[in-house]
Design an enzyme around this catalytic site. Structure first.
Site, PDB file in Angstrom:
ATOM      1  N   ASN A   1       0.847  -1.197   0.000  1.00 52.87           N
ATOM      2  CA  ASN A   1       0.000   0.000   0.000  1.00 52.87           C
ATOM      3  C   ASN A   1       0.879   1.243   0.000  1.00 52.87           C
ATOM      4  OD1 ASN A   1      -1.659   2.149   0.533  1.00 52.87           O
ATOM      5  ND2 ASN A   1      -2.906   1.073   2.069  1.00 52.87           N
TER       6      ASN A   1
ATOM      7  N   CYS B   1      -2.208   5.147   0.154  1.00 51.33           N
ATOM      8  CA  CYS B   1      -3.150   5.792   1.062  1.00 51.33           C
ATOM      9  C   CYS B   1      -2.751   7.255   1.303  1.00 51.33           C
ATOM     10  CB  CYS B   1      -3.183   5.026   2.372  1.00 51.33           C
ATOM     11  SG  CYS B   1      -4.492   5.582   3.433  1.00 51.33           S
TER      12      CYS B   1
ATOM     13  N   CYS C   1     -35.740  19.528 -26.287  1.00 51.26           N
ATOM     14  CA  CYS C   1     -35.403  20.204 -25.036  1.00 51.26           C
ATOM     15  C   CYS C   1     -34.535  21.435 -25.303  1.00 51.26           C
ATOM     16  CB  CYS C   1     -34.693  19.251 -24.070  1.00 51.26           C
ATOM     17  SG  CYS C   1     -33.045  18.754 -24.602  1.00 51.26           S
TER      18      CYS C   1
END
Lengths: 442, 434
Positions: free
Chosen positions: B136, B139, B350
């Site tokens: 990791n 983070c 539209c």
């Protein structure tokens, strides 16, 4: 409960208080905050939006819906009310299915329009719940304007005039304001005495005095009003009703009177209704009378309209609402005679067809049993002052709502062109006020 | 039904849908439920070094961004790595892997940037029997201030160093998870490969503040009136992730390096797109956190249906198929001339295309009587904005002009030759086509 749906004659208390209360609950319950966000997120914020064009008061619908979507319902409400001070009532009673929601591109795309009416109610309810109305008066002009009729047209006109700093006196023949909002619309469209609450809120702007029990032609004359005021606005609606020759037995009455009595009844279990109710006509009044008859506990309610379904002035939504409540709709049939001695017991009808562009009886007839017959075949100008040019059955008014008399304007149902809609009356009252303002201050 | 069996770094899983290292994979209870629901694998929520457990905030740890009907478009979080004891996690991992031998179980790790720390934890992780580890380095909050997570991932030299320690001290696959909070994703990916990584996984969450409370002026999620940047994930980050995956896939220095794609995978289609750009499988978190583990069933059936329709027998047949089509702007064909075309039968009038083009683009759409919207080819630069704002799918399309026709905007004849900026006469650095 003294009576049931099968009790003969016109009687009150056919249903229990609980059932009546359930029957007359809000037709379109309010959206809660999350539902409003979800509904608002469906709006595409169209360019030059068709819904705005379809709204007689030209409310900037995409803008107010975006204001709801972004968590500012008060701003949304103000966007609505700037164009239509009775936006709260219009949110409840407008036939949106033939106005804004019919024009909504999502109706075209998927048969399911943005719920503009309910969103408008969400925003206007938020403003009214907050308290005072968000408009204030300009500096006093010293001008005084008479408004005849405290219905949608008169109130919209009075409010706009007050905003511009004029003093307004409203002459109302009844003892309550609101006109058809108060007396002429189905109860389930405007629950909790909303019509009265809205008028009280509207009058909060100040500068508007309402004199009740004042009928034009009886209590004052147009000449006098013109003499005493800088301008006069006529918004008295069409107080008369068309009669049907030969329909004068007991139990036969105008649908508007039936609705007015129901609306003014404190207790619905005190409102008498027939076992077999026949409503003659094809407009919103016919549907409102028929549906409410059924909700009061009539066993059989039939609307008979002389032309085809497609020509019925009441929208398909209203027709389906009536059918869903158990009202039978009969098309292409015209009344021939009411039967009975003293009180009506039945009505004979003849089927109709278009022949060479004209409606004609086919000779084929049928009878409906009836102990109550409600006539909803149109309303008339009654006791309208002389000297005003007419356009058919209504007062002639130009595009700025000026009548043929100097310093006299007209709007709403009493003037042509009239669509018999609250929202149209509001637009005309508002626009007449702008023209009066221009004229007085010009 | 197509075979979704995926082999990634030699690790087999019944489908390419793995749960990313995150709260859903924090403990045995969740992971067992995930496997029962059908997930092909999990990356266990990041373990830290042995010692006093991690402390999380005790107020809200997630913030959110919503679309219509409160559809969750993105989450952000300030949760840290697992706050449960190391041994508890290791015991649970071992039990789960033993009971689900056909599923991939990868263990995410984050320990301080010293070789001793990694040497200490790796053997204990290996003992669980898990299929590999994921480092990791991504983070962005909390741990990065302590010199871990994104603090490592933002320094390619550290990535290379730590990856090498892991490869030297662990004999199963090592996946390096990359942070998107850098300027060029290729550098950390190259570093991971240089350190010997078997694969990279990306993206980790994007540093973010989801919103500000306009009453107390606290960023959300608010902890006692204060907020801290968190890591954003969910559908809104997918475009960022796709680009980063593509950059690594087509970088000659990292080409062929296996990739586990992460970032807003919400449907089977998202997964297929990541895989087409070179990801061997995908990892999912926010979709599961929003809808529960059952969403994998739609991903499995959807991917399988699509593969059947396309005639792919295995995922390997389409993985990377889009990579050759990712190029640099300068190589895009300038002779590819298109014009917007509005299908009047589909148009619901539209006018959004008109407002967008008239107000913000090239005034190339006419609004005609009856709200009929038509494209003025003489002004249309084919920017695609009208297509993007149109609420009706396929109502406005970009139609290619045929070679030989004259572009009414430029007056030039459309050529079917390929020509790009590198040879364009307006380019001062242009070189004549050889």
């Amino acid at each position: 409960m003294a009576h049931s749906t099968r009790t003969p004659g016109i009687v009150a208390g056919r249903l229990s208080a609980e059932v009546l209360s359930e029957n007359f609950a809000d037709l379109h319950p309010p959206l809660d905050a999350h539902e409003a966000h979800v509904a608002a997120d469906r709006c595409y914020f169209c360019h030059d939006a068709p819904c705005i064009t379809a709204c007689p008061t030209s409310i900037d619908i995409p803008l107010f819906i975006r204001q709801i979507a972004t968590g500012t319902p008060l701003a949304a409400g103000k966007t609505i009310l700037e164009q239509n001070i009775l936006g709260g009532m219009c949110a409840r009673v407008c036939p949106t299915e033939t106005l804004c929601e019919e024009a909504c591109v999502r109706e075209i795309a998927e048969g399911k329009p943005v719920e503009i009416g309910r969103l408008q109610r969400f925003a206007t309810d938020a403003v009214m719940a907050k308290g005072p109305q968000p408009f204030s008066r300009a500096a006093p002009t010293g001008k005084q304007v008479a408004v005849v009729g405290a219905g949608p047209a008169g109130l919209a006109c009075a409010h706009r005039l007050a905003m511009h700093g004029h003093d307004v006196v409203v002459f109302e023949k009844r003892d309550k304001p609101g006109g058809l909002n108060e007396y002429g619309i189905a109860s389930y469209k405007t629950v909790d005495d909303f019509a009265r609450a809205e008028v009280d809120w509207l009058l909060g702007i100040g500068g508007i005095e309402i004199r009740y029990g004042q009928q034009l032609g009886r209590d004052e004359t147009l000449d006098q009003l013109v003499a005493d005021h800088d301008a006069v606005f006529l918004g008295m609606g069409k107080p008369g009703v068309h009669a049907l020759p030969g329909f004068d037995l007991g139990g036969i009455r105008p649908a508007v009177d039936f609705i007015a009595d129901l609306r003014q009844a404190g207790d619905l279990s005190s409102v008498p209704v027939g076992r077999n109710v026949v409503v003659i006509g094809g407009g919103m009044t016919a549907v409102d009378a028929a549906v409410q008859s059924k909700l009061l506990g009539a066993e059989n309610v039939t609307i008979v309209y002389r032309r085809a379904r497609g020509e019925m002035p009441a929208s398909r939504f209203e027709q389906d609402l009536a059918a869903a409540k158990g009202v039978t709709l009969v098309f292409n049939a015209q009344p021939v005679a009411a039967t009975g001695a003293g009180d009506v017991t039945g009505v004979s009808f003849e089927y109709t067809a278009q022949e060479a562009g004209k409606l004609a009886g086919t000779g084929e007839t049928f009878d409906l049993p009836a102990d109550q017959v409600l006539l909803a075949i149109g309303q008339t100008l009654e006791n309208a002052p002389d000297g005003l040019a007419r356009d058919g059955s209504a007062l002639l008014a130009d595009e700025t709502h000026k009548t043929s008399l100097a310093r006299v304007w007209a709007g709403g149902d009493c003037s042509a062109p009239g669509e018999d809609l609250t929202v149209t009356a509001v637009a005309q009252g508002r626009d007449a006020a702008e023209d009066i303002h221009q004229t007085l201050m010009g | 039904m197509a075979d979704l069996t995926t082999e990634f770094l030699g690790i087999k899983s019944p489908n390419p849908f793995w749960l990313a290292s995150a709260p859903p994979t924090d403990k045995e209870y969740n992971v067992r439920r995930a496997f029962e629901a059908g997930w092909g694998g999990v990356v266990w929520k990041t373990l830290g070094e042995d010692g006093p457990p991690i402390v999380n905030v005790n107020g809200p740890r997630y913030g959110a961004m919503w679309g219509a009907d409160r559809r969750l478009l993105a989450l952000n979080n300030i949760e840290l790595i697992t706050d449960r004891p190391l041994q508890t996690n290791l015991d649970e991992i071992a039990r789960v892997k033993k009971d689900y031998p056909d599923r991939a179980v990868i263990v995410s790790l984050m320990v301080p940037c010293t070789e001793e720390s990694w040497k200490a934890i790796l053997p204990r992780v290996a003992e669980t029997g898990c299929d590999g580890i994921e480092l990791n380095f991504g983070c962005p909050h909390g741990m990065s201030e302590r010199g871990m997570g994104a603090a490592v991932g933002q320094v390619p030299e550290y990535i290379e160093m730590v990856t090498r320690w892991c490869k030297e001290n662990y004999d199963k696959p090592v996946i390096v998870k990359l942070t998107p909070n850098i300027s060029d994703i290729r550098y950390p990916a190259r570093a991971a490969r240089a350190g010997g990584a078997d694969a990279v996984s990306l993206i980790n969450t994007v540093s973010s503040i989801t919103s500000v409370n306009l009453d107390d002026f606290s960023p959300e999620p608010s902890i006692d009136g204060k907020g801290s940047h968190g890591g954003m994930c969910g559908p809104a980050v997918k475009p960022i992730a796709l680009n980063m995956v593509a950059e690594i896939s087509r970088d000659p220095e990292t080409a062929g390096l296996p990739i586990s794609g992460i970032g807003g995978v919400t449907t089977w289609r998202d997964a297929a797109e990541f895989m087409a750009l070179g990801a061997g499988n995908v990892q999912v978190c926010t979709a599961a956190m929003t809808y529960g583990f059952k969403v994998v069933q739609e991903m499995i059936s959807g991917l399988s249906d699509w593969m059947d329709k396309k005639g792919y027998a295995s995922t390997a047949e389409f993985i990377g198929q889009a990579v050759p089509n990712v190029t640099d702007w300068q190589y895009l064909n300038l002779n590819y001339v298109t014009k917007a075309k509005i299908d009047q039968d589909k148009c619901i009038k539209c006018g959004r295309c008109y407002a967008a083009c008239e107000d913000t683009s090239h005034q190339a759409i006419w609004m005609k009587e009856g709200r009929v919207f038509e494209v003025n080819d003489a002004e249309c630069v084919a920017c695609n904005l009208c297509v993007n704002v149109c609420p009706v799918e396929d109502c406005i399309t970009m139609e290619r002009m045929t070679a030989g026709s004259v572009d009414p905007r430029t007056g030039e004849t459309v050529s079917d030759d390929y020509a790009n900026w590198t040879t364009h006469p307006n380019n001062p650095g242009a070189c004549a086509a050889e």
